[in-house]
Design a protein around this motif. Structure first.
Motif, short mmCIF file in Angstrom:
data_model
loop_
_atom_site.label_atom_id
_atom_site.label_comp_id
_atom_site.label_asym_id
_atom_site.label_seq_id
_atom_site.Cartn_x
_atom_site.Cartn_y
_atom_site.Cartn_z
N THR A 1 69.26 64.67 45.01
CA THR A 1 69.29 65.09 43.79
C THR A 1 69.52 64.38 43.11
O THR A 1 68.98 63.89 41.65
CB THR A 1 70.11 66.39 44.00
N ASP A 2 70.19 63.26 42.84
CA ASP A 2 70.10 61.70 42.10
C ASP A 2 68.78 60.99 42.65
O ASP A 2 68.28 60.55 41.24
CB ASP A 2 71.17 61.04 43.20
N LEU A 3 68.17 61.12 43.12
CA LEU A 3 66.55 60.72 43.21
C LEU A 3 66.09 60.80 41.72
O LEU A 3 64.95 60.79 40.74
CB LEU A 3 66.15 60.95 44.57
N VAL B 1 57.30 54.76 44.45
CA VAL B 1 58.54 53.79 43.26
C VAL B 1 58.64 52.38 43.60
O VAL B 1 57.92 51.66 42.33
CB VAL B 1 59.45 55.07 43.04
N ARG B 2 58.95 52.45 44.56
CA ARG B 2 58.70 50.82 45.46
C ARG B 2 57.17 50.17 44.56
O ARG B 2 57.01 49.18 43.69
CB ARG B 2 58.74 50.32 46.73
N ASP C 1 75.92 55.46 39.67
CA ASP C 1 74.76 54.53 39.58
C ASP C 1 73.67 55.33 40.66
O ASP C 1 74.22 55.75 41.75
CB ASP C 1 75.16 53.74 40.08
N VAL C 2 72.50 55.75 40.76
CA VAL C 2 72.05 55.02 41.64
C VAL C 2 70.66 54.31 41.88
O VAL C 2 69.93 53.95 41.07
CB VAL C 2 70.66 56.63 41.47
N TYR C 3 70.89 53.76 42.94
CA TYR C 3 69.63 52.98 44.11
C TYR C 3 68.10 53.89 44.37
O TYR C 3 68.35 54.07 45.22
CB TYR C 3 70.09 51.80 44.84
N VAL C 4 67.87 53.30 43.31
CA VAL C 4 66.03 53.92 43.58
C VAL C 4 65.97 53.42 44.65
O VAL C 4 65.50 54.40 44.87
CB VAL C 4 65.29 54.39 42.53
N ILE C 5 65.45 52.23 44.73
CA ILE C 5 64.79 51.23 45.60
C ILE C 5 66.32 50.39 45.58
O ILE C 5 66.85 50.13 45.05
CB ILE C 5 63.66 50.72 45.28
N SER C 6 66.70 50.57 47.02
CA SER C 6 67.83 49.34 48.14
C SER C 6 66.91 48.67 48.65
O SER C 6 66.29 49.17 49.51
CB SER C 6 68.43 50.25 47.61
N THR C 7 68.10 47.87 49.22
CA THR C 7 67.57 46.90 51.21
C THR C 7 68.28 48.21 51.99
O THR C 7 68.45 47.97 52.93
CB THR C 7 67.65 45.84 51.12
N LEU D 1 60.08 43.56 44.81
CA LEU D 1 61.17 44.41 44.13
C LEU D 1 62.84 44.50 44.98
O LEU D 1 61.99 44.90 46.53
CB LEU D 1 60.43 45.97 43.88
N GLU D 2 63.44 43.65 44.99
CA GLU D 2 65.02 43.18 45.51
C GLU D 2 65.52 45.39 45.73
O GLU D 2 65.79 45.56 46.67
CB GLU D 2 65.89 42.41 45.33
N PHE D 3 65.74 45.21 44.56
CA PHE D 3 66.35 47.10 43.87
C PHE D 3 65.63 46.68 42.66
O PHE D 3 66.09 46.27 41.90
CB PHE D 3 67.30 46.82 44.39
N LEU D 4 65.94 48.61 42.46
CA LEU D 4 65.96 48.58 41.39
C LEU D 4 67.37 50.26 41.19
O LEU D 4 67.07 51.41 41.77
CB LEU D 4 64.33 49.86 41.11
N LEU D 5 67.77 49.73 39.89
CA LEU D 5 69.05 50.86 39.95
C LEU D 5 68.78 51.34 38.40
O LEU D 5 68.30 50.92 38.04
CB LEU D 5 70.36 49.52 39.79
N PHE D 6 69.28 52.20 38.67
CA PHE D 6 69.70 53.40 37.19
C PHE D 6 70.77 54.09 37.37
O PHE D 6 71.50 54.43 38.33
CB PHE D 6 68.61 55.14 37.77
N SER D 7 71.78 53.11 36.08
CA SER D 7 72.41 53.88 35.95
C SER D 7 72.79 54.66 34.65
O SER D 7 72.26 54.44 33.67
CB SER D 7 73.72 52.34 35.24
#
Length: 244
Positions: free
Chosen positions: A95-97, A30-31, A82-88, A70-76
């Motif tokens: 399960t959230d993913l 995904v990243r 909220d789910v940080y699919v990608i983060s630092t 890409l710094e982060f990808l957030l799904f609300s």
């Protein structure tokens, strides 16, 4: 010695390595994929960093980039956390993913739709503009007046330095209700300020005042010079009465 069996803890503990490895594999994929969106967004916005929110049937995605990465990808999601699919920071819960990735295809579709909406938006926009007027004449006149003011202030500074005998100091006078202050340093002008500590610097070591400000105070500067001359006359009068 008490053992796990003695405590009734002789139970197998499931290994999470396989789940974690699969999670990390998906996050990496995904990243890479969302990184393309971040790179394209950076090109579109033209800055070193930025973000974009995209709405989907499942919720809202936020793509944030820094220098095109890409710094982060957030799904609300519309319901849930909220789910940080990608983060630092730490990777997401599996399960959230999984719940977020059910909507990921909609994110890509929303991005493509957004880009398509921009197609042709600049068609017919002319890139031919009127020639900007030059400020050379105004700047030259401003510099001419400021040059004359500086030359006069240099003379005043030199005289006060010679009279006071100190390496630096100030001379102040009030003209038409405004406080004028000339600061000198070893006979040279440090600044000429009108209006106290928050006032306008006609002369300084930094940027020049506007032409409008110079025009406003040029006539008053004559009053400042006259005040200085009166100051000198008073000194000479005082000294004339001294007897040795």
């Amino acid at each position: 010695m008490t053992t796990h069996a003695d405590l009734g803890l002789d139970l197998d503990v499931s290994d999470t390595d396989a789940v974690a490895d699969r999670r990390d594999e998906i996050v990496a994929a995904v990243r890479d994929h969302a990184g393309t969106i971040a790179y394209q967004l950076a090109k579109l916005q033209g800055g070193d960093y930025g973000r974009r929110e995209l709405s989907t049937p499942g919720g809202t995605w936020t793509v944030k980039h820094e220098a095109g990465e890409l710094e982060f990808l957030l799904f609300s999601p519309k319901s849930g956390s909220d789910v940080y699919v990608i983060s630092t920071k730490q990777p997401p819960d599996p399960t959230d993913l999984a719940a977020a990735l059910d909507d990921y295809a909609n994110l890509v579709a929303a991005w493509n739709e957004y880009v398509a909406s921009l197609s042709g938006v600049l068609d017919g926009v002319s890139a031919e503009f009127p020639e900007p007027a030059s400020t050379d004449g105004v700047v030259a006149e401003r510099d001419r007046v400021l040059g004359a003011i500086r030359q006069t202030c240099t003379l005043i500074a030199g005289e006060i330095h010679r009279y006071e005998g100190d390496d630096y100091g100030t001379y102040t006078a009030r003209v038409d209700g405004d406080r004028w202050e000339l600061k000198w340093d070893e006979g040279t002008v440090s600044y000429l300020r009108v209006g106290g500590s928050g006032g306008l610097y006609l002369l300084s070591q930094y940027e020049a005042p506007s032409a409008a400000d110079v025009r406003e105070y040029a006539d008053s500067f004559r009053g400042f010079v006259e005040a200085y001359n009166e100051f000198v006359d008073d000194l000479e009068s005082d000294l004339a009465t001294a007897e040795l």
